[in-house]
Design a protein around this motif. Sequence first.
Motif, PDB file in Angstrom:
ATOM      1  N   VAL A  39       0.829  -1.208   0.000  1.00 52.47           N
ATOM      2  CA  VAL A  39       0.000   0.000   0.000  1.00 52.47           C
ATOM      3  C   VAL A  39       0.863   1.259   0.000  1.00 52.47           C
ATOM      4  O   VAL A  39       0.554   2.246  -0.671  1.00 52.47           O
ATOM      5  CB  VAL A  39      -0.970  -0.010   1.201  1.00 52.47           C
ATOM      6  N   ARG A  40       1.960   1.231   0.730  1.00 51.17           N
ATOM      7  CA  ARG A  40       2.830   2.413   0.800  1.00 51.17           C
ATOM      8  C   ARG A  40       3.448   2.762  -0.543  1.00 51.17           C
ATOM      9  O   ARG A  40       3.820   3.907  -0.781  1.00 51.17           O
ATOM     10  CB  ARG A  40       3.921   2.189   1.853  1.00 51.17           C
ATOM     11  N   GLN A  41       3.554   1.793  -1.440  1.00 55.53           N
ATOM     12  CA  GLN A  41       4.122   2.071  -2.763  1.00 55.53           C
ATOM     13  C   GLN A  41       3.080   2.579  -3.760  1.00 55.53           C
ATOM     14  O   GLN A  41       3.442   2.988  -4.861  1.00 55.53           O
ATOM     15  CB  GLN A  41       4.772   0.798  -3.320  1.00 55.53           C
ATOM     16  N   THR A  42       1.816   2.559  -3.377  1.00 57.76           N
ATOM     17  CA  THR A  42       0.762   2.877  -4.346  1.00 57.76           C
ATOM     18  C   THR A  42       0.324   4.331  -4.339  1.00 57.76           C
ATOM     19  O   THR A  42      -0.210   4.826  -5.330  1.00 57.76           O
ATOM     20  CB  THR A  42      -0.486   2.019  -4.066  1.00 57.76           C
ATOM     21  N   GLY A  43       0.483   5.016  -3.208  1.00 57.89           N
ATOM     22  CA  GLY A  43      -0.075   6.357  -3.078  1.00 57.89           C
ATOM     23  C   GLY A  43      -1.566   6.347  -2.815  1.00 57.89           C
ATOM     24  O   GLY A  43      -2.211   7.394  -2.784  1.00 57.89           O
ATOM     25  N   ILE A  44      -2.135   5.161  -2.647  1.00 60.50           N
ATOM     26  CA  ILE A  44      -3.559   5.011  -2.322  1.00 60.50           C
ATOM     27  C   ILE A  44      -3.677   4.733  -0.833  1.00 60.50           C
ATOM     28  O   ILE A  44      -2.996   3.853  -0.307  1.00 60.50           O
ATOM     29  CB  ILE A  44      -4.195   3.869  -3.137  1.00 60.50           C
ATOM     30  N   ASN A  45      -4.526   5.470  -0.173  1.00 61.01           N
ATOM     31  CA  ASN A  45      -4.600   5.372   1.282  1.00 61.01           C
ATOM     32  C   ASN A  45      -5.658   4.386   1.747  1.00 61.01           C
ATOM     33  O   ASN A  45      -6.703   4.218   1.117  1.00 61.01           O
ATOM     34  CB  ASN A  45      -4.899   6.756   1.895  1.00 61.01           C
ATOM     35  N   LEU A  46      -5.374   3.737   2.825  1.00 65.45           N
ATOM     36  CA  LEU A  46      -6.357   3.013   3.606  1.00 65.45           C
ATOM     37  C   LEU A  46      -6.500   3.747   4.928  1.00 65.45           C
ATOM     38  O   LEU A  46      -5.507   4.228   5.473  1.00 65.45           O
ATOM     39  CB  LEU A  46      -5.899   1.559   3.850  1.00 65.45           C
ATOM     40  N   LEU A  55     -10.666   3.977  -5.956  1.00 68.57           N
ATOM     41  CA  LEU A  55      -9.494   3.719  -5.124  1.00 68.57           C
ATOM     42  C   LEU A  55      -9.336   2.224  -4.858  1.00 68.57           C
ATOM     43  O   LEU A  55      -8.216   1.694  -4.870  1.00 68.57           O
ATOM     44  CB  LEU A  55      -9.610   4.481  -3.800  1.00 68.57           C
ATOM     45  N   MET A  56     -10.448   1.546  -4.624  1.00 73.76           N
ATOM     46  CA  MET A  56     -10.405   0.099  -4.396  1.00 73.76           C
ATOM     47  C   MET A  56      -9.850  -0.616  -5.623  1.00 73.76           C
ATOM     48  O   MET A  56      -8.985  -1.497  -5.513  1.00 73.76           O
ATOM     49  CB  MET A  56     -11.804  -0.417  -4.061  1.00 73.76           C
ATOM     50  N   ALA A  57     -10.341  -0.229  -6.801  1.00 71.88           N
ATOM     51  CA  ALA A  57      -9.853  -0.843  -8.029  1.00 71.88           C
ATOM     52  C   ALA A  57      -8.373  -0.524  -8.249  1.00 71.88           C
ATOM     53  O   ALA A  57      -7.583  -1.398  -8.642  1.00 71.88           O
ATOM     54  CB  ALA A  57     -10.685  -0.365  -9.215  1.00 71.88           C
ATOM     55  N   GLY A  58      -7.988   0.710  -7.985  1.00 72.87           N
ATOM     56  CA  GLY A  58      -6.587   1.087  -8.153  1.00 72.87           C
ATOM     57  C   GLY A  58      -5.670   0.305  -7.237  1.00 72.87           C
ATOM     58  O   GLY A  58      -4.572  -0.122  -7.638  1.00 72.87           O
ATOM     59  N   LEU A  59      -6.099   0.107  -6.003  1.00 68.35           N
ATOM     60  CA  LEU A  59      -5.283  -0.655  -5.064  1.00 68.35           C
ATOM     61  C   LEU A  59      -5.212  -2.127  -5.490  1.00 68.35           C
ATOM     62  O   LEU A  59      -4.159  -2.758  -5.400  1.00 68.35           O
ATOM     63  CB  LEU A  59      -5.848  -0.525  -3.651  1.00 68.35           C
ATOM     64  N   ALA A  60      -6.322  -2.682  -5.972  1.00 67.54           N
ATOM     65  CA  ALA A  60      -6.313  -4.069  -6.439  1.00 67.54           C
ATOM     66  C   ALA A  60      -5.349  -4.246  -7.614  1.00 67.54           C
ATOM     67  O   ALA A  60      -4.640  -5.260  -7.706  1.00 67.54           O
ATOM     68  CB  ALA A  60      -7.723  -4.503  -6.836  1.00 67.54           C
ATOM     69  N   VAL A  89     -18.960  -0.564  11.998  1.00 69.11           N
ATOM     70  CA  VAL A  89     -17.638  -0.990  11.553  1.00 69.11           C
ATOM     71  C   VAL A  89     -16.594   0.054  11.911  1.00 69.11           C
ATOM     72  O   VAL A  89     -16.802   1.256  11.719  1.00 69.11           O
ATOM     73  CB  VAL A  89     -17.637  -1.247  10.029  1.00 69.11           C
ATOM     74  N   ASP A  90     -15.457  -0.415  12.427  1.00 72.83           N
ATOM     75  CA  ASP A  90     -14.261   0.395  12.605  1.00 72.83           C
ATOM     76  C   ASP A  90     -13.410   0.163  11.364  1.00 72.83           C
ATOM     77  O   ASP A  90     -12.969  -0.958  11.104  1.00 72.83           O
ATOM     78  CB  ASP A  90     -13.518  -0.047  13.873  1.00 72.83           C
ATOM     79  N   TYR A  91     -13.177   1.210  10.566  1.00 75.07           N
ATOM     80  CA  TYR A  91     -12.493   1.040   9.283  1.00 75.07           C
ATOM     81  C   TYR A  91     -10.997   0.818   9.408  1.00 75.07           C
ATOM     82  O   TYR A  91     -10.319   0.559   8.408  1.00 75.07           O
ATOM     83  CB  TYR A  91     -12.764   2.237   8.376  1.00 75.07           C
ATOM     84  N   GLY A  92     -10.448   0.893  10.591  1.00 75.34           N
ATOM     85  CA  GLY A  92      -9.056   0.547  10.804  1.00 75.34           C
ATOM     86  C   GLY A  92      -8.084   1.582  10.283  1.00 75.34           C
ATOM     87  O   GLY A  92      -8.404   2.756  10.111  1.00 75.34           O
ATOM     88  N   THR A  93      -6.877   1.116   9.993  1.00 70.10           N
ATOM     89  CA  THR A  93      -5.780   1.961   9.540  1.00 70.10           C
ATOM     90  C   THR A  93      -5.053   1.237   8.414  1.00 70.10           C
ATOM     91  O   THR A  93      -5.463   0.162   7.978  1.00 70.10           O
ATOM     92  CB  THR A  93      -4.788   2.223  10.693  1.00 70.10           C
ATOM     93  N   LEU A  94      -3.944   1.814   7.988  1.00 70.69           N
ATOM     94  CA  LEU A  94      -3.113   1.158   6.983  1.00 70.69           C
ATOM     95  C   LEU A  94      -2.690  -0.227   7.457  1.00 70.69           C
ATOM     96  O   LEU A  94      -2.660  -1.192   6.682  1.00 70.69           O
ATOM     97  CB  LEU A  94      -1.881   2.021   6.696  1.00 70.69           C
ATOM     98  N   ALA A  95      -2.352  -0.348   8.738  1.00 71.18           N
ATOM     99  CA  ALA A  95      -1.826  -1.602   9.271  1.00 71.18           C
ATOM    100  C   ALA A  95      -2.873  -2.477   9.924  1.00 71.18           C
ATOM    101  O   ALA A  95      -2.576  -3.603  10.333  1.00 71.18           O
ATOM    102  CB  ALA A  95      -0.711  -1.302  10.278  1.00 71.18           C
ATOM    103  N   CYS A  96      -4.097  -1.990  10.032  1.00 72.46           N
ATOM    104  CA  CYS A  96      -5.136  -2.735  10.741  1.00 72.46           C
ATOM    105  C   CYS A  96      -6.403  -2.759   9.885  1.00 72.46           C
ATOM    106  O   CYS A  96      -6.973  -1.707   9.592  1.00 72.46           O
ATOM    107  CB  CYS A  96      -5.419  -2.095  12.100  1.00 72.46           C
ATOM    108  N   GLU A  97      -6.822  -3.942   9.487  1.00 74.53           N
ATOM    109  CA  GLU A  97      -7.989  -4.072   8.616  1.00 74.53           C
ATOM    110  C   GLU A  97      -9.275  -3.690   9.352  1.00 74.53           C
ATOM    111  O   GLU A  97      -9.334  -3.733  10.573  1.00 74.53           O
ATOM    112  CB  GLU A  97      -8.099  -5.517   8.113  1.00 74.53           C
TER     113      GLU A  97
END
Length: 354
Positions: A39-46, A55-60, A89-97
């Motif tokens: 994810v860190r290489q994509t520039g797309i945030n979670l 964004l979902m499609a771009g990350l996929a 729902v808690d949407y989490g963070t980059l490191a936590c789903e």
Amino acid sequence: MESLTEKTRLLAVLKKEPADRPPVICPGGMMNAAVVEVVRQTGINLPEAHGDPELMAGLARAVRRLTGFENFGVPFCMTVEAEALGSAVDYGTLACEPKIAREAYNRAAAVNFREIEELLAAGRVRAVAGAVASLAAGDPDVPVLACLTGPISLAASLVDPGEFLKDLRRDRENAHRVLDYVTSFLERFALLLASSGAAAITVADPTATGEILGPSLFNEYALPYLRRVVAGVHRAGLPVIVHICGNVNKVKSLLPALQADALSVDAMINLIKLKSEFPEQVVMGNISTFLLQNGRPVKITSFTGKLLAGDVNIIAPACGLSTSTPLANIQAMTATVKRHRRKSNMSGVFASSG
């Protein structure tokens, strides 16, 4: 054999047709490869990409490009359906789903059966369908796998899981009513994903393990409702991969009755042995996610090679990847598969179909 596209190869294996080698995939949902390093290489945030179709499609797309997996897989969590049905729902963070912050109901008897078509008309359900459509249109040679949460796991995300599991014994009537309702929702969601362009559907039901349910409850609850979802996806014209977590040995004899096009199991199961016991069943997996997170690439290469030598039909992680899994370890797995070519029996070692 003429070189196959990623989509053609996967669909051939799911249909038990000739293929040059096994596909290597990570289907999304519980089993997704949106690890921190990727994810860190994509520039797309979670968590932003969890709710935005582009964004979902771009990350996929980035996940496939960076990891070497031969599919697009969405969504990146197991909370989409439960949120649509009313859980917080808690949407989490980059490191936590994302995770369920609060179930909508405390007992099966309390569930309010809302109109399913209304639930499918908005929110992240539509975001996932939009991502599927974008991915399918953008690269038709890559299979888009859309992942559903299985009926038992979804019911236990809608109703307090401890109470729901008790209701399987103490309030069977309402437990079945809830499972009938969530299964109807999943059948309709699968139709939406099929019409959006998904190549196959994956159903992950981690709560429906033999360790939690035991053979009796698995036979009464997990088997019929999972089979309904599978049948619904088949009616939509798509193949189905079913993933069951944990030690399935107690319910192993029931697994072929799911009628899944491929069966995915956890790392503690000897997948080569399972394949020999059910030679007509397409099997998928089952590279330990602990190994992928903590092992060295050379060990991952070696274990992947053993699965290939044992004629496992589809190579994939055994369960959900940790977000801290090193990208180099994932790449060791995918590169090993892509170097492989079957020496004989290009159909993927299935028993004779007569």
